[in-house]
Design a protein around this motif. Structure first.
Motif, mmCIF file in Angstrom:
data_model
loop_
_atom_site.group_PDB
_atom_site.id
_atom_site.type_symbol
_atom_site.label_atom_id
_atom_site.label_comp_id
_atom_site.label_asym_id
_atom_site.label_seq_id
_atom_site.Cartn_x
_atom_site.Cartn_y
_atom_site.Cartn_z
ATOM 1 N N HIS A 145 0.709 -1.166 -0.082
ATOM 2 C CA HIS A 145 -0.064 -0.132 0.161
ATOM 3 C C HIS A 145 0.988 1.298 0.061
ATOM 4 N N ASN A 146 1.939 1.188 -0.230
ATOM 5 C CA ASN A 146 3.015 2.275 -0.328
ATOM 6 C C ASN A 146 3.001 2.915 0.807
ATOM 7 N N VAL A 147 2.950 2.526 2.202
ATOM 8 C CA VAL A 147 2.917 2.961 3.294
ATOM 9 C C VAL A 147 4.596 3.073 3.732
ATOM 10 N N ILE A 148 5.300 1.925 3.581
ATOM 11 C CA ILE A 148 6.780 2.082 3.778
ATOM 12 C C ILE A 148 7.500 1.743 2.322
ATOM 13 N N SER A 149 8.807 1.929 2.565
ATOM 14 C CA SER A 149 9.391 1.815 1.239
ATOM 15 C C SER A 149 9.847 0.431 0.914
ATOM 16 N N ASP A 150 10.203 -0.278 -0.026
ATOM 17 C CA ASP A 150 10.452 -1.694 -0.566
ATOM 18 C C ASP A 150 11.755 -1.997 0.231
ATOM 19 N N VAL A 151 12.834 -1.064 0.524
ATOM 20 C CA VAL A 151 13.899 -1.324 1.257
ATOM 21 C C VAL A 151 13.818 -2.113 2.420
ATOM 22 N N GLN A 152 12.577 -1.477 3.240
ATOM 23 C CA GLN A 152 12.491 -1.699 4.692
ATOM 24 C C GLN A 152 12.217 -3.331 4.741
ATOM 25 N N LEU A 153 11.241 -3.673 3.535
ATOM 26 C CA LEU A 153 10.820 -5.163 3.492
ATOM 27 C C LEU A 153 12.131 -5.989 3.270
ATOM 28 N N LYS A 154 12.885 -5.615 2.320
ATOM 29 C CA LYS A 154 14.193 -6.430 1.998
ATOM 30 C C LYS A 154 15.015 -6.551 3.220
ATOM 31 N N THR A 155 15.087 -5.529 3.930
ATOM 32 C CA THR A 155 16.152 -5.694 4.979
ATOM 33 C C THR A 155 15.519 -6.676 6.050
ATOM 34 N N ALA A 156 14.113 -6.663 6.284
ATOM 35 C CA ALA A 156 13.407 -7.545 7.161
ATOM 36 C C ALA A 156 13.537 -8.875 6.561
ATOM 37 N N GLN A 157 13.486 -8.977 5.305
ATOM 38 C CA GLN A 157 13.673 -10.644 4.713
ATOM 39 C C GLN A 157 15.122 -11.065 5.101
ATOM 40 N N ALA A 158 16.244 -10.013 4.625
ATOM 41 C CA ALA A 158 17.383 -10.504 4.999
ATOM 42 C C ALA A 158 17.583 -10.989 6.436
ATOM 43 N N VAL A 159 17.198 -10.126 7.421
ATOM 44 C CA VAL A 159 17.226 -10.653 8.926
ATOM 45 C C VAL A 159 16.525 -11.855 9.075
#
Length: 398
Positions: A145-159
C-alpha cells in the motif's frame, strides 16, 4: 782240494703232509670267495646280489606344510572418540561380547552440559527465526500500500534469512554435542572376544592416546596367513587346474591346520586369496585360508601350519632308500645290459611319505637298485633280486 757238501733232507711225516694239503684247500676256498682270475689272469670281483625293482607310473598325493599365523576375520581396535576420564569398565579381558554391547563409560558431565547448552542455543535460534518471520509478514502489506519503502521489507527479509541460517548452525551444534555425548559410552563395533585392557577406572583416555582401549576379535571364523616361496608358487601354478591364479585357488582342495602342539585341527578350511605380488625382502608370496571356529578353539595370535594336499595321476614314485645325494643332486643306480649299474640323476618335484615324486631322470620300465647303494659304483655288475614296487608302496606310507 775242493770238497762238495751235500745236504740230505729227511722225508716228511704223514701228518705233516695232511696239514699242508688242508692249508692249500683253505687258501683256495678263501681265494674263490673273494674273487677269481680270468684266463688272462685279471682279478674278477665277486657278483653281489641286490634287490631291484621296476619303475612304474602310479597315482599319489603329496602334502606340503607352511607356517601360518592366525587372525580373526575382524580385529578391531576399540578407541575413545572423546577425551575424558574412564569412569566405568563393563567387561573383562577375554569376555565374549555382541555388537552394540557397552564396553566402557567415559565421564560425560562436561559433554552433557555441552549438549544442554547447544539445546538452549537452538531454542533461541528458533525464536529469532519466528520473530524475523513475523516482521516480514507485518511489512509486506505496508509495502503493497506504499506506506513504507520496499527497502525496509528487503531488510526484514534479510534478517529473516540470517535467523534461519543461525537456526541451522544451532541444530548442527546440538547434533555434534549429541554425538560427543554418545561417544562417552563406548560400544562393541562387532561381536567377538575382548583382548587386553591396558587402562583402569580413572585413567585419562582420548583420541590422541597411542594405545587403544582394547582389541576386539571376531573369531567365528579365523584367517590363516601363510607364504610360499617362488619355486613352490610356480609348482602350485603348474599343478592346479584353471587358467588364472584365481581359478587355480578356487580349484584347490580343502586344507588342514596343524596346531602348535602338533595336533590336527578337526575342521578343514579353504584357501581364499593370494597376494598380487611377491615380497622383495623374503622372495615369497602370501596366501590366506579361512577356517571355521564354532567351538572357539582358535584365537587371534595363534600359530600353526597349513597343510596342502595335492593329487597326482600317473606319476613316478621312487623310495627315498633307493636314492643317494651327491653335490646337491639326487641319484639312483639303474641296472642296464649285462646287469651293469650306472648312476643317473633325477629331478624331484615333491614328496609323498617316504617316496619321491620324480619329474625327470627315469621312466617306466627302468630297473632301479633298492638297497646296498654304498657297495656300488658305475660299471659294477650285480645279480638282481627282483622285488615288486607295489609291495613297497603297501609297506611304506605315502
Amino acid at each position: 782240494m775242493l770238497v762238495k757238501k751235500t745236504t740230505i733232507t729227511k722225508p716228511a711225516s704223514r701228518a705233516t703232509a695232511l696239514l699242508a694239503t688242508a692249508g692249500l684247500l683253505l687258501s683256495a676256498l678263501l681265494y674263490s670267495s673273494c674273487g677269481h682270475s680270468n684266463a688272462e689272469g685279471n682279478y674278477q670281483p665277486p657278483i653281489t646280489t641286490l634287490p631291484v625293482f621296476q619303475v612304474t607310473a602310479s597315482d599319489a598325493h603329496t602334502t606340503e606344510e607352511y607356517t601360518a599365523s592366525l587372525e580373526g576375520t575382524q580385529n578391531v581396535e576399540v578407541r575413545a572418540q572423546v577425551d575424558g576420564y574412564l569412569s566405568k569398565i563393563y567387561v573383562d579381558e577375554g569376555a565374549y561380547v555382541t555388537k552394540g554391547q557397552p564396553l566402557f563409560k567415559i565421564d560425560d558431565r562436561s559433554y552433557s552440559e555441552q549438549y544442554n547448552n547447544a539445546g538452549a542455543s537452538l531454542q533461541a535460534a528458533k525464536a529469532n527465526v519466528e520473530k524475523a518471520h513475523i516482521e516480514v509478514e507485518r511489512m509486506a502489506p505496508l509495502v503493497a500500500h506504499n506506506v513504507i519503502s520496499d527497502v525496509q521489507l528487503k531488510t526484514a527479509q534479510a534478517v529473516y534469512d540470517a535467523a534461519k541460517a543461525q537456526l541451522a548452525q544451532a541444530q548442527a551444534a546440538q547434533g555434534n554435542a549429541a554425538i560427543n555425548l554418545g561417544y562417552t559410552t563406548v560400544l562393541a563395533p562387532a561381536s567377538g572376544f575382548i583382548g587386553k585392557i591396558p587402562y583402569k577406572t580413572g585413567s585419562l583416555v582420548g583420541r590422541s592416546e597411542p594405545q587403544p582401549l582394547t582389541m576386539l576379535s571376531d573369531v567365528k571364523s579365523v584367517y590363516a596367513y601363510f607364504s610360499m616361496s617362488e619355486s613352490a608358487f610356480l609348482n602350485f601354478v603348474s599343478g592346479q587346474p584353471g587358467k588364472t591364479v584365481q581359478e587355480k585357488v578356487k580349484a584347490m582342495p580343502p586344507v588342514e591346520l596343524i596346531l602348535a602342539d602338533g595336533s590336527l585341527y578337526p575342521e578343514k578350511g579353504r584357501v581364499e586369496t593370494v597376494e598380487g605380488q611377491f615380497d622383495k625382502g623374503t622372495g615369497s608370496i602370501s596366501f590366506r585360508a579361512i577356517f571355521p571356529n564354532n567351538e572357539g578353539i582358535l584365537r587371534s595370535g595363534n600359530t600353526g601350519r597349513v597343510r596342502i594336499t595335492s593329487q597326482h595321476t600317473g606319476t613316478i614314485l621312487l623310495p627315498e632308500e633307493a636314492t643317494f645325494e651327491l653335490q646337491d643332486k639326487i641319484f639312483v643306480f639303474a641296472v642296464g645290459d649285462s646287469n651293469k649299474v650306472s648312476s643317473k640323476p633325477i629331478v624331484v618335484k615333491g614328496h609323498s611319505g617316504n617316496f619321491y615324486l620324480v619329474d625327470q631322470g627315469v621312466k617306466p620300465g627302468d630297473k632301479i637298485v633298492f638297497t646296498g647303494l654304498d657297495r656300488l659304483h658305475d660299471g659294477a655288475v650285480i645279480q638282481p633280486q627282483p622285488i615288486s614296487l607295489d609291495s613297497l608302496l603297501k609297506t611304506k606310507p605315502l
